[in-house]
Design an enzyme around this catalytic site. Structure first.
Site, PDB file in Angstrom:
ATOM      1  N   ALA A  75       4.938   6.661  -2.736  1.00 38.36           N
ATOM      2  CA  ALA A  75       3.987   6.943  -3.810  1.00 38.36           C
ATOM      3  C   ALA A  75       2.544   6.750  -3.361  1.00 38.36           C
ATOM      4  O   ALA A  75       1.657   7.470  -3.802  1.00 38.36           O
ATOM      5  CB  ALA A  75       4.290   6.073  -5.024  1.00 38.36           C
ATOM      6  N   THR A  76       2.297   5.795  -2.479  1.00 38.77           N
ATOM      7  CA  THR A  76       0.917   5.572  -2.028  1.00 38.77           C
ATOM      8  C   THR A  76       0.370   6.831  -1.369  1.00 38.77           C
ATOM      9  O   THR A  76      -0.747   7.276  -1.675  1.00 38.77           O
ATOM     10  CB  THR A  76       0.847   4.372  -1.056  1.00 38.77           C
ATOM     11  OG1 THR A  76       1.322   3.215  -1.729  1.00 38.77           O
ATOM     12  CG2 THR A  76      -0.572   4.142  -0.571  1.00 38.77           C
ATOM     13  N   ASN A 155       3.076  -1.395 -13.484  1.00 36.62           N
ATOM     14  CA  ASN A 155       4.019  -2.153 -12.670  1.00 36.62           C
ATOM     15  C   ASN A 155       4.060  -3.634 -13.019  1.00 36.62           C
ATOM     16  O   ASN A 155       5.077  -4.286 -12.839  1.00 36.62           O
ATOM     17  CB  ASN A 155       3.684  -1.966 -11.188  1.00 36.62           C
ATOM     18  CG  ASN A 155       2.203  -2.019 -10.898  1.00 36.62           C
ATOM     19  OD1 ASN A 155       1.417  -1.218 -11.425  1.00 36.62           O
ATOM     20  ND2 ASN A 155       1.794  -2.965 -10.078  1.00 36.62           N
ATOM     21  N   GLN A 183       6.706   3.777 -11.626  1.00 41.44           N
ATOM     22  CA  GLN A 183       7.562   2.802 -12.324  1.00 41.44           C
ATOM     23  C   GLN A 183       8.386   3.450 -13.435  1.00 41.44           C
ATOM     24  O   GLN A 183       9.328   2.840 -13.939  1.00 41.44           O
ATOM     25  CB  GLN A 183       6.705   1.688 -12.938  1.00 41.44           C
ATOM     26  CG  GLN A 183       6.064   0.760 -11.919  1.00 41.44           C
ATOM     27  CD  GLN A 183       7.065  -0.161 -11.232  1.00 41.44           C
ATOM     28  OE1 GLN A 183       8.183  -0.373 -11.706  1.00 41.44           O
ATOM     29  NE2 GLN A 183       6.662  -0.711 -10.105  1.00 41.44           N
ATOM     30  N   SER A 203       8.487   7.323  -6.240  1.00 38.87           N
ATOM     31  CA  SER A 203       8.889   6.683  -4.988  1.00 38.87           C
ATOM     32  C   SER A 203      10.357   6.293  -5.044  1.00 38.87           C
ATOM     33  O   SER A 203      10.819   5.743  -6.048  1.00 38.87           O
ATOM     34  CB  SER A 203       8.028   5.435  -4.769  1.00 38.87           C
ATOM     35  OG  SER A 203       8.343   4.841  -3.533  1.00 38.87           O
ATOM     36  N   ALA A 204      11.089   6.566  -3.960  1.00 38.81           N
ATOM     37  CA  ALA A 204      12.533   6.298  -3.951  1.00 38.81           C
ATOM     38  C   ALA A 204      12.859   4.815  -4.108  1.00 38.81           C
ATOM     39  O   ALA A 204      13.797   4.456  -4.812  1.00 38.81           O
ATOM     40  CB  ALA A 204      13.152   6.845  -2.654  1.00 38.81           C
ATOM     41  N   HIS A 205      12.062   3.948  -3.460  1.00 33.64           N
ATOM     42  CA  HIS A 205      12.479   2.537  -3.432  1.00 33.64           C
ATOM     43  C   HIS A 205      12.259   1.812  -4.752  1.00 33.64           C
ATOM     44  O   HIS A 205      12.647   0.648  -4.899  1.00 33.64           O
ATOM     45  CB  HIS A 205      11.832   1.788  -2.257  1.00 33.64           C
ATOM     46  CG  HIS A 205      10.404   1.368  -2.458  1.00 33.64           C
ATOM     47  ND1 HIS A 205      10.065   0.102  -2.882  1.00 33.64           N
ATOM     48  CD2 HIS A 205       9.230   2.018  -2.277  1.00 33.64           C
ATOM     49  CE1 HIS A 205       8.738   0.001  -2.938  1.00 33.64           C
ATOM     50  NE2 HIS A 205       8.214   1.158  -2.577  1.00 33.64           N
ATOM     51  N   THR A 244       7.275  16.304  10.364  1.00 33.73           N
ATOM     52  CA  THR A 244       8.719  16.516  10.305  1.00 33.73           C
ATOM     53  C   THR A 244       9.314  15.749   9.131  1.00 33.73           C
ATOM     54  O   THR A 244       9.010  14.570   8.934  1.00 33.73           O
ATOM     55  CB  THR A 244       9.371  16.041  11.629  1.00 33.73           C
ATOM     56  OG1 THR A 244       8.804  16.805  12.687  1.00 33.73           O
ATOM     57  CG2 THR A 244      10.878  16.215  11.598  1.00 33.73           C
ATOM     58  N   CYS A 330      -1.499 -14.167  -3.768  1.00 36.64           N
ATOM     59  CA  CYS A 330      -1.965 -15.157  -2.810  1.00 36.64           C
ATOM     60  C   CYS A 330      -2.826 -14.464  -1.766  1.00 36.64           C
ATOM     61  O   CYS A 330      -2.330 -13.677  -0.974  1.00 36.64           O
ATOM     62  CB  CYS A 330      -0.788 -15.847  -2.142  1.00 36.64           C
ATOM     63  SG  CYS A 330       0.274 -16.682  -3.305  1.00 36.64           S
TER      64      CYS A 330
HETATM   65  C1  LIG Z   1       5.198   0.727  -5.963  1.00 36.95           C
HETATM   66  C2  LIG Z   1       4.132   1.492  -6.626  1.00 36.95           C
HETATM   67  C3  LIG Z   1       3.302   2.350  -5.893  1.00 36.95           C
HETATM   68  C4  LIG Z   1       3.395   2.485  -4.391  1.00 36.95           C
HETATM   69  O1  LIG Z   1       4.585   3.084  -3.989  1.00 36.95           O
HETATM   70  P1  LIG Z   1       5.046   3.099  -2.457  1.00 36.95           P
HETATM   71  O2  LIG Z   1       6.131   4.095  -2.405  1.00 36.95           O
HETATM   72  O3  LIG Z   1       5.512   1.705  -2.184  1.00 36.95           O
HETATM   73  O4  LIG Z   1       3.874   3.478  -1.634  1.00 36.95           O
HETATM   74  C5  LIG Z   1       2.355   3.074  -6.590  1.00 36.95           C
HETATM   75  N1  LIG Z   1       2.224   2.954  -7.921  1.00 36.95           N
HETATM   76  C6  LIG Z   1       2.997   2.151  -8.650  1.00 36.95           C
HETATM   77  C7  LIG Z   1       2.811   2.077 -10.127  1.00 36.95           C
HETATM   78  C8  LIG Z   1       3.974   1.388  -8.029  1.00 36.95           C
HETATM   79  O5  LIG Z   1       4.732   0.570  -8.759  1.00 36.95           O
END
Ligand SMILES: *Cc1c(COP(=O)(O)O)cnc(C)c1O
Length: 402
Positions: A75-76, A155, A183, A203-205, A244, A330
């Site tokens: 997502a970044t 988030n 999110q 974002s997948a994770h 790629t 932190c």
């Molecule tokens: C985690 C997150 C991102 C960043 O996603 P990545 O795939 O880790 O780069 C951006 N925006 C929100 C709201 C997120 O929670």
């Protein structure tokens, strides 16, 4: 069965990969290892076919057409491509972007970067519920405004912005709307057409897929959005993102999207029940508060503050057995209170003494019970040895003491 420790309740930071996602990915590391851009042989064709299928799966999750999906490293990167790509492409119209102070750092830092190179950025505040004011948004629009970037859901608090009303305003003034939905997608229904979104990141994770892969939705018609590429070389992804393709990652993202579509309604209902139980029980502690709107909120998230408790001590009380995030980041020297919570009007101390509970697909009732017990004990214990708590109990109004 005995409870496995530590308990993971930080699903807004990242989620574990679903086993079914891993299984779908595995063949694409070994047997089906081709480069999706190799058009001249079956290895390439098989990889391309897998990518095409994943593109359909991701598109379906957000109501888009497959050709409107651009795969990225997360997502970044998608946020960077969307904002910088629009800024470069629409320079002829103007240099003004509107966003909000509670956006993810990916959006804030990208806008700050553009601000340094001449962009004019309006940073909208939020109310104590965490939402932006629609009339302030509309008042900020000028003929030079090229983009409104407002996240779908936050988030830290799970607060959902009024995206459809925001999009009505954007449409009325002919301004593009980008939404960081990282999110929200896979957790609540998101549809780029009914929601009126022109650019969207995911974002997948954050949805039980692998790290390092995500997507940008770029509206193909009414209006057709154009972007200036930010990475050059090879012209992959219809010229918008060269490099790629991460075939196994993309297959994983596609599978994760498909599973979310199938399981979203059930997961949301089950997690909301658990989240509400956790919230209601912890709110029985004196001087504890929910941060952000409870009416407009992701089903699996809650953010609570415990007044007269020291943030760092709170976290140290349980951080070996419960994984969750606190309202402080932190840095090397200090505990910086959350800028999201501060923007909602919390004091530094209350922001630091806050906890974000992010439940997920694999959270169990037993884990929630453990978390309720442990947090309750920690807060009670810290207060029992706290002079500030004693003063509060003696009826001294601490808010009036500087
Ligand atoms: C985690 C997150 C991102 C960043 O996603 P990545 O795939 O880790 O780069 C951006 N925006 C929100 C709201 C997120 O929670």
């Amino acid at each position: 069965m005995t409870l496995q420790l530590p308990v993971y309740l930080d699903n807004n930071a990242t989620t574990p990969c679903d086993q079914r996602v891993v299984a779908a990915m595995l063949p694409y590391f070994t047997e089906v290892f081709g480069n999706a851009a190799s058009r001249s042989h079956p290895f390439g064709w098989a990889a391309e076919e897998a990518v095409d299928y994943a593109r359909e799966q991701v598109a379906r999750l957000i109501g888009a057409a497959p050709r409107e999906i651009v795969f990225t490293s997360g997502a970044t990167e998608a946020v960077n491509l969307a904002i910088k790509g629009v800024y470069d492409m629409y320079a002829g119209k103007g240099h003004h972007i509107i966003t909000a102070v509670t956006e993810h750092k990916a959006v804030l830092d990208t806008c700050k970067r553009l601000e340094k190179s001449g962009a004019s950025i309006t940073w909208l505040p939020v109310d104590k519920e965490g939402q932006i004011d629609l009339s302030a948004l509309e008042a900020a629009i000028t003929p030079q405004t090229i983009l409104i970037s407002i996240m779908y859901a936050n988030n830290e608090t799970g607060v959902i912005q009024p995206i459809r009303a925001i999009s009505d305003i954007a449409r009325k003034h002919g301004v593009l709307l980008m939404s960081d939905a990282t999110q929200a997608t896979g957790k609540i229904p998101v549809d780029v057409n009914t929601d009126g979104i022109d650019l969207l990141t995911l974002s997948a994770h954050k949805m039980y897929g692998p790290k390092g892969v995500g997507a940008l939705y770029v509206r193909g018609r009414s209006p057709r959005v154009k972007l200036t590429a930010q990475i050059d070389g090879g012209g992959h992804e219809r010229g918008m993102r060269s490099g790629t393709l991460n075939v196994p990652g993309i297959v994983g993202l596609g599978k994760a999207a498909e599973l979310c579509m199938e399981e979203m309604a059930n997961d949301a209902q089950r997690l909301a029940l658990m989240r509400d139980r956790l919230q209601a029980t912890l709110l029985q502690l004196e001087q504890s508060y929910v941060n952000g709107s409870t009416a407009h909120r992701l089903p699996h998230t809650c953010n609570l503050s415990f007044k007269y408790v020291e943030g760092e001590a709170l976290m140290m009380g349980f951080n070996k057995t419960i994984a969750l995030s606190t309202g402080s980041a932190c840095t090397s020297a200090s505990m910086e209170p959350s800028y999201v919570l501060k923007a909602m009007g919390l004091t530094d101390d209350l922001a630091r003494a806050s906890l974000r509970f992010g439940l997920g697909r694999f959270t169990t009732d037993e884990q929630v019970d453990y978390v309720i017990r442990t947090i309750t004990d920690t807060v009670n214990q810290l207060r029992s040895s706290s002079p500030i708590w004693e003063m509060y109990k003696d009826g001294i109004d601490l808010d009036t003491i500087a």
